[in-house]
Scaffold this active site. Structure first.
Site, PDB file in Angstrom:
ATOM      1  N   ASP A  13       0.824  -1.219   0.000  1.00  0.00           N
ATOM      2  CA  ASP A  13       0.000   0.000   0.000  1.00  0.00           C
ATOM      3  C   ASP A  13       0.855   1.264   0.000  1.00  0.00           C
ATOM      4  O   ASP A  13       0.435   2.304   0.505  1.00  0.00           O
ATOM      5  CB  ASP A  13      -0.958   0.017   1.211  1.00  0.00           C
ATOM      6  CG  ASP A  13      -1.757  -1.265   1.340  1.00  0.00           C
ATOM      7  OD1 ASP A  13      -2.392  -1.651   0.344  1.00  0.00           O
ATOM      8  OD2 ASP A  13      -1.720  -1.885   2.418  1.00  0.00           O
ATOM      9  N   LYS A  16       2.509   2.438  -5.459  1.00  0.00           N
ATOM     10  CA  LYS A  16       3.438   2.153  -6.564  1.00  0.00           C
ATOM     11  C   LYS A  16       3.016   2.813  -7.874  1.00  0.00           C
ATOM     12  O   LYS A  16       3.832   2.995  -8.768  1.00  0.00           O
ATOM     13  CB  LYS A  16       3.582   0.639  -6.736  1.00  0.00           C
ATOM     14  CG  LYS A  16       4.319  -0.033  -5.589  1.00  0.00           C
ATOM     15  CD  LYS A  16       4.628  -1.488  -5.868  1.00  0.00           C
ATOM     16  CE  LYS A  16       3.435  -2.399  -5.756  1.00  0.00           C
ATOM     17  NZ  LYS A  16       2.936  -2.532  -4.372  1.00  0.00           N
ATOM     18  N   GLY A  40      -4.492  -4.766  -3.708  1.00  0.00           N
ATOM     19  CA  GLY A  40      -5.057  -3.824  -4.666  1.00  0.00           C
ATOM     20  C   GLY A  40      -4.300  -2.519  -4.643  1.00  0.00           C
ATOM     21  O   GLY A  40      -3.579  -2.213  -3.700  1.00  0.00           O
ATOM     22  N   GLN A 223       1.937  -6.788  -3.486  1.00  0.00           N
ATOM     23  CA  GLN A 223       2.384  -6.753  -2.080  1.00  0.00           C
ATOM     24  C   GLN A 223       3.722  -5.996  -1.949  1.00  0.00           C
ATOM     25  O   GLN A 223       3.924  -5.034  -2.655  1.00  0.00           O
ATOM     26  CB  GLN A 223       2.458  -8.156  -1.468  1.00  0.00           C
ATOM     27  CG  GLN A 223       1.110  -8.839  -1.308  1.00  0.00           C
ATOM     28  CD  GLN A 223       0.697  -9.582  -2.558  1.00  0.00           C
ATOM     29  OE1 GLN A 223       1.507 -10.183  -3.252  1.00  0.00           O
ATOM     30  NE2 GLN A 223      -0.578  -9.559  -2.864  1.00  0.00           N
TER      31      GLN A 223
END
Length: 429
Positions: A13, A16, A40, A223
């Site tokens: 999170d 990116k 996500g 991740q």
């Protein structure tokens, strides 16, 4: 052209998409090389917000070929739901490629994942319950189902029957659950085959040809570093390699083709799920950081655990990934704080650790050692050059840069795609 690998430097999170945006029209291919729909990321384009889970972020950029690599596990129902949602908003998804060697998440693994997490009770790992772990376990046990198996019904049926011979015993005798019908699983998977067929490719070969032709390939991790199954806070990790080395195995890419590794570091720290978190804030300051940053899971909606920036983690990410450039995101979320603590080391039983402890038990008992930096208490969202930042904000960035040992090439100062400061080009020019 060489390949570029993009990873998260913390527990995920980090944002990116900021790095992807900076590379802009220089990218020809974006490859997702690990994970599934258990993570996500949100991309903001103008007034439009897109929440992606399984698809690579490059699918939102016209002309970019998005690839789901062999290292990804694919829930086909989720894949087509996400495609349909994007197409309904006018996004062209016709260039999407899916590796024939990628593993498929059958619905029995989703069931097993959720049942097992409930069974663990207080020992739960905090998984998203989407069948990711059991599917990777099948892959390593050599009983997994790959995309290419959908085009040979005999092989597909053999694999499903063999898998359920064991899994149904577990469901019935350990969890007291009803057995799953193999024929129903086979038909469910076959129902996706024809729509998927035009997307299926030898993606490793396609990537190799693209690089030979001078194209730019961005390999995008799902991740992040501390969720890597080998290098993360095991066992509170994901089931794949989310570090830069995972790009080689998960995309079918030799390491000699990788030129740059970009790691994204949030200006504070968050994580979802269970596991140690030295700088975690469980007070009103943590609540304030969470609300300012809208730190709720893109996939799950769960409130994220929040803490101050940990540069020990940043140094670890630098070393494990071979980072050439850091992107520091959400710096604007610290605008209101008078003082900003940064964790520079850990105290474990009276012993100072400047690097990540080798023992997970030690990491679990680590107490952060902070340096307190002055805040800037002003809105930086309109800044577009480093020199426009307040002096104390510049000092914060330079302090973090020195502490992690690698340059911070870009700084996110807001959620929009254009709300970013570029200090150095991410392509290494």
């Amino acid at each position: 052209m060489p390949a570029i690998v993009l990873v998260g430097a913390q527990w995920g999170d980090e944002g990116k998409g900021k790095a992807t945006d900076l590379l802009g029209d220089r990218i020809d291919y974006v490859v997702k090389f690990n994970g599934g729909n258990n993570a996500g990321h949100t991309v903001v384009i103008g007034d439009e917000k897109y929440a992606l889970h399984l698809l690579p972020s490059g699918i939102l950029t016209p002309g970019v070929t998005p690839i789901i690599g062999n290292g990804v596990v694919v829930d086909l129902g989720v894949l087509f739901t996400e495609i349909d949602a994007l197409e309904a908003r006018g996004v062209d998804t016709s260039l999407l490629r899916v590796s024939a060697n990628a593993h498929v998440i059958p619905s029995y693994n989703t069931i097993l994942d959720r049942v097992n997490e409930r069974f663990l009770g207080s020992r739960k790992l905090g998984t998203t319950g989407r069948g990711i772990g059991p599917t990777y376990a099948d892959k390593m046990s050599r009983v997994g189902i790959r995309v290419q198996d959908l085009y040979d019904e005999s092989i597909l049926r053999q694999k499903v029957v063999a898998a359920l011979a064991v899994k149904n015993q577990v469901l019935a005798k350990i969890y007291n659950r009803r057995a799953i019908d193999a024929d129903a699983i086979v038909q469910e998977l076959l129902s996706y085959a024809e729509r998927l067929r035009p997307m299926v490719a030898d993606t490793s070969l396609e990537i190799s040809k693209a690089l030979d032709a001078g194209k730019t390939v961005l390999c995008e991790a799902g991740q992040a570093t501390l969720l890597d199954v080998d290098h993360g806070t095991y066992p509170y990790v994901t089931s794949s390699n989310a570090t830069s080395g995972g790009a080689c195995t998960g995309a079918g890419l030799p390491p000699t083709r990788v030129d740059r590794v970009i790691a994204v570091l949030k200006a504070f720290t968050t994580r979802v799920g269970e596991g140690p978190f030295p700088t975690e804030l469980t007070d009103e300051v943590g609540d304030e950081l969470r609300e300012i940053g809208r730190e709720f899971g893109t996939t799950t909606g769960r409130p994220r655990r929040v803490g101050w920036l940990d540069v020990v983690v940043g140094r670890y990410a630098y070393r494990i990934n071979g980072v050439t450039d850091f992107v520091l995101t959400k710096l604007d979320n610290l605008d209101t704080f008078e003082h900003i603590p940064v964790c520079v080391a850990y105290d474990v039983g009276g012993v100072r650790h400047d690097e990540m402890p080798v023992s997970q038990s030690d990491f679990h008992h680590a107490t952060p050692i902070y340096e307190i930096l002055p805040g800037w208490q002003s809105d930086i969202s309109g800044c577009r050059t480093f020199e426009e930042l307040p002096a104390t904000c510049q000092d914060y960035v330079l302090f973090v840069e020195k502490a992690i040992g690698a340059r911070i090439s870009a700084i996110g100062v807001g959620p929009g795609r254009d709300e970013i400061i570029q200090r150095y080009p991410l392509t290494g020019e």
